[in-house]
Design an enzyme around this catalytic site. Structure first.
Site, PDB file in Angstrom:
ATOM      1  N   PRO A 109       4.614   7.034  -0.009  1.00  0.00           N
ATOM      2  CA  PRO A 109       3.946   6.574   1.307  1.00  0.00           C
ATOM      3  C   PRO A 109       2.588   6.080   1.366  1.00  0.00           C
ATOM      4  CG  PRO A 109       5.352   8.712   1.465  1.00  0.00           C
ATOM      5  CD  PRO A 109       5.251   8.431  -0.067  1.00  0.00           C
ATOM      6  N   CYS A 110       2.382   5.015   1.929  1.00  0.00           N
ATOM      7  CA  CYS A 110       1.129   4.329   1.758  1.00  0.00           C
ATOM      8  C   CYS A 110       0.258   4.467   2.692  1.00  0.00           C
ATOM      9  CB  CYS A 110       1.386   2.869   1.514  1.00  0.00           C
ATOM     10  SG  CYS A 110       2.477   2.055   2.578  1.00  0.00           S
ATOM     11  N   GLN A 111       0.554   5.202   3.790  1.00  0.00           N
ATOM     12  CA  GLN A 111      -0.308   5.119   4.771  1.00  0.00           C
ATOM     13  C   GLN A 111      -1.728   5.629   4.646  1.00  0.00           C
ATOM     14  OE1 GLN A 111       2.731   6.427   4.828  1.00  0.00           O
ATOM     15  NE2 GLN A 111       3.850   5.828   6.959  1.00  0.00           N
TER      16      GLN A 111
END
Length: 425
Positions: A128-130
């Protein structure tokens, strides 16, 4: 012997942090065989199950059972009873952690043994890149705990543990461009070091979805790795030329007003782009074409935004709105918070998971409809086929689509990986 030689096994892959399966879809369209999809979100995992069921029924020539489900003629429970357990168990709804890895490894090992697979060819996925994204970091300045302390920064280490255990010939690690500068560059340095430490040469390049034929200006970091002492390389991706415009994705869908929905295509005709890329097929059932209800104030803003775009491609500036239409106190940032999907252009701006919060950044270009786009329209912008069904409530569907790798882009990446694998044999 000759008979055995023609029965070459498909290249296999494991998808980590699989989301709704955009990356997987591209690899499967290119003939790769999934061993496992690991995903923590329950709705995304259900979407993966549904897509797994689609591929099984397609292989058996029984897709009418799938379309029965989409039409609501059969419950999900009864629908999944038609699918052998060995296919459904490839989807693992698990949160990856040091504690859960032994169990996940055990399940994957069981699948490998059951299917008589002795080699994982490729591992794909992107944590996940948040925590790496530029927008996420900007927002973190207003949070109690900054993004630099986000545990998601460390998820790449779990990815590396899969590489160490299964030693795939190659891997694809996808992420946002912001990963380079996250944490002052420390995270990016650590990611590269960790991937090399477990036995891989790596190369990384920025890739743009529109270069693969997706009608979207989506920039992503694509890291490709291969086992040291092997002769693989970073694939060469030649830009795909397409003469389509974004309206080619939308024109055959029935026009809607805020709050309306439709399950019937507006026309049997479809654009060359939809047909050529198998986004829509004759047998498809239209699903998820339901509009959010919008307040009259927002509808009026949408109209003004569309008018500005139609007048020489101007963007609406929030501060230019009449005072009675302004509700946000912040008049210095996010002044382009109302944005049109660029229907008359070769590609539109990047579709992200924020669309789940509101549709202001993705306004349909038709002023007569004056609304935000539907889940199906968002899926098409991401290049998902109409046969792809997203499970869960609308908010969850939008998140799944916004976080996905566009399947057409993934298919182009898979094609390059397959070529490398074939040349290395």
């Amino acid at each position: 012997m000759a008979k055995h030689a023609t029965k070459k096994k498909k290249y296999t892959f494991i998808d980590l942090f699989a989301g709704a399966g955009g990356l997987s879809e591209g690899f499967m369209q290119n003939g790769f065989q999934p061993i496992a999809h690991v995903e923590m979100n329950q709705f995304a995992a259900k979407t993966l199950e549904t897509r797994t069921a689609y591929y099984y029924l397609k292989s058996k020539g029984k897709l009418e059972a799938y379309y029965d489900y989409l039409k609501g003629n059969v419950s999900r429970e009864d629908f999944l009873k038609k699918i052998p357990e060995k296919y459904l168990k490839t989807v693992m709804c698990e949160t990856m952690s040091d504690k859960s890895l032994p169990s996940i490894f055990g399940r994957i090992d069981g699948i490998l043994k059951e299917q008589d697979i002795n080699q994982v060819d490729v591992i794909i996925g992107g944590p996940p890149c948040q925590a790496y994204s530029l927008v996420g970091r900007a927002q973190s300045n207003h949070m109690e705990r900054p993004m630099s302390e986000d545990p998601r920064n460390e998820l790449y280490k779990l990815y590396a543990k899969f590489l160490k255990k299964y030693q795939p010939k190659m891997f694809v690690f996808e992420n946002v461009m912001g990963i380079e500068s996250a944490n002052g560059g420390k995270t990016w340095k650590n990611v590269r070091a960790q991937l090399r430490r477990v036995g891989y040469e790596i190369e990384y390049q920025e890739q743009v979805a529109s270069d693969f034929g997706v009608l979207q200006n989506r920039h992503r970091m694509i890291i490709v790795g291969w086992l040291k002492e092997t002769n693989y390389h970073y694939p060469e991706f030649k830009p795909v030329e397409t003469k389509a415009i974004v309206n080619d994705l939308l024109a055959d869908l029935p026009p809607l007003h805020p709050g309306e929905k439709s399950g019937t295509y507006a026309t049997t005709k479809m654009s060359e782009y939809l047909s050529k890329n198998n986004i829509r097929r004759e047998e498809d059932v239209l699903t998820l074409h339901t509009c959010r209800p919008n307040k009259e104030r927002d509808i009026e803003i949408y109209r003004k935004a569309i008018e500005a775009w139609n007048d020489g491609h101007k963007r609406l500036n929030y501060n230019d709105l009449p005072d009675e239409l302004k509700t946000h106190k912040n008049r210095t940032a996010f002044l382009d918070r109302f944005k049109i999907v660029e229907g008359d252009m070769p590609y539109c701006h990047t579709l992200v998971a924020h669309i789940s919060k509101d549709g202001h950044y993705y306004i349909h270009p038709d002023i007569e409809q004056h609304r935000s786009i539907t889940v199906r329209e968002a899926a098409r912008i991401q290049s998902f086929p109409d046969s792809y069904y997203f499970e869960g409530p609308r908010t969850a569907q939008f998140v799944q689509i916004g976080n996905a790798v566009p399947p057409i882009m993934a298919k182009g990446i898979a094609k390059g990986i397959k070529k490398e694998l074939q040349q290395g044999e």
